[in-house]
Design an enzyme around this catalytic site. Structure first.
Site, PDB file in Angstrom:
ATOM      1  N   SER A 141      38.121  66.172 -15.600  1.00 58.70           N
ATOM      2  CA  SER A 141      39.446  66.810 -15.608  1.00 58.70           C
ATOM      3  C   SER A 141      39.851  67.139 -14.172  1.00 58.70           C
ATOM      4  O   SER A 141      38.992  67.237 -13.280  1.00 58.70           O
ATOM      5  CB  SER A 141      39.357  68.108 -16.416  1.00 58.70           C
ATOM      6  OG  SER A 141      40.511  68.901 -16.241  1.00 58.70           O
ATOM      7  N   TYR A 154      35.224  76.446 -18.233  1.00 59.51           N
ATOM      8  CA  TYR A 154      35.750  75.094 -18.487  1.00 59.51           C
ATOM      9  C   TYR A 154      35.682  74.246 -17.216  1.00 59.51           C
ATOM     10  O   TYR A 154      35.202  73.103 -17.250  1.00 59.51           O
ATOM     11  CB  TYR A 154      37.197  75.181 -18.995  1.00 59.51           C
ATOM     12  CG  TYR A 154      37.811  73.813 -19.283  1.00 59.51           C
ATOM     13  CD1 TYR A 154      37.450  73.084 -20.420  1.00 59.51           C
ATOM     14  CD2 TYR A 154      38.754  73.248 -18.418  1.00 59.51           C
ATOM     15  CE1 TYR A 154      38.004  71.842 -20.682  1.00 59.51           C
ATOM     16  CE2 TYR A 154      39.314  72.004 -18.671  1.00 59.51           C
ATOM     17  CZ  TYR A 154      38.942  71.307 -19.810  1.00 59.51           C
ATOM     18  OH  TYR A 154      39.490  70.064 -20.061  1.00 59.51           O
TER      19      TYR A 154
END
Ligand code: NDP
Length: 246
Positions: A141, A154
């Site tokens: 990501s 995350y």
């Protein structure tokens, strides 16, 4: 890699990026193996792919269970003879500030976003090593590049995926001809944001609703680009942002 007659396993294929990737790669001629926990969604997707002339099978898979991924590879080999590509895509993003100590959600992210990726690699590697070819795509990501509020855990999981990909490439590409790619998107319009339970973070992200995000199909195209190269070319990272995201 010419995708015609290649066998591609995709985790998290029941929605969002995984679903769009399955449709794109099946359209390009790959036989796709649809893995996730939501069997009904996977069967609906399979029917759609087959109706469009593609090839697909469904294997109900929880990526936190290494046995599920091993079973998915067995079923893939039984049906299609081998596995050429793994798209390690399953993930979740229940954001919250660390001081709230939502440790259950931290563990879920570690289990799915990191251990799920490791389990996928462990399941396909013996076959790819034997074939001396293959391609593993890991879904990292833009969160591997930038911290954002509520994203400490995350972001850490996505840094882990990005660095694991680089380690895999160094160990597997020269020796076994296995290509490795880390995909690093900014905001994509999927149901990922629904995994957020924290009210403060939901409030903070309200502004993002107005922003034009990437579409899941944009990421499917990026994955196709990484796969559709001569085998001498390893696309290491694809860092892809919405134009409107700062
Ligand atoms: P979605 O919520 O649409 O899809 C997530 C997928 O992960 C679903 O198919 C879900 O299937 C699957 N999944 C979750 N837990 C498990 C599990 N234990 N076992 C198997 N599958 C599981 O989100 P996206 O498509 O956006 O997310 C896909 C990946 O992209 C994630 O890794 C995410 O972190 C990454 N990403 C997303 C971005 C975004 O802005 N959307 C940006 C950057 C990266 P099921 O529930 O049926 O098991």
């Amino acid at each position: 890699m010419d995708l015609k007659n290649k066998v591609v396993m995709i985790t998290g294929a029941s929605s969002g990026i995984g679903k769009a990737t399955a449709m794109k790669l099946a359209k390009e001629g790959a036989s796709v193996v649809l893995c996730a926990r939501s069997e009904d969604e996977l069967n609906t997707l399979k029917d759609k792919i087959v109706k469009n002339g593609g090839k697909a099978i469904v294997v109900k898979t929880d990526v936190t269970k290494s046995a599920d991924l091993k079973e998915a590879v067995s079923q893939t080999i039984k049906e299609y003879g081998s596995v050429d590509v793994l798209v390690n895509n399953a993930g979740l993003m229940p954001l919250s500030l660390i001081e709230k100590l939502k440790t259950d959600e931290w563990e879920k992210m570690v289990d799915v976003n990191i251990k799920g990726v490791l389990n996928g690699v462990a399941a396909v590697l013996p076959t790819m090593k034997k074939n001396k070819s293959g391609h593993i795509i890991n879904m990292s990501s833009s969160a591997a590049h930038n911290y954002f509020p509520g994203g400490a855990v995350y972001c850490a999981t996505k840094v882990a995926v990005k660095m694991f990909s680089e380690g895999l490439r160094k160990e597997l590409a020269p020796q076994y001809g296995i290509n490795i790619t880390s995909i690093e998107p900014g905001a994509v319009d999927t149901s990922l944001f629904e995994t957020i339970t924290d009210a403060d973070i939901k409030e903070k992200l309200k502004d993002m609703k107005e922003m034009t995000k990437l579409e899941a199909e944009d990421i499917a195209n990026a994955i196709f680009y990484a796969l559709n190269q001569p085998t001498r070319v390893n696309i290491n990272d694809v860092y892809i942002m919405p134009t409107e995201q700062g």
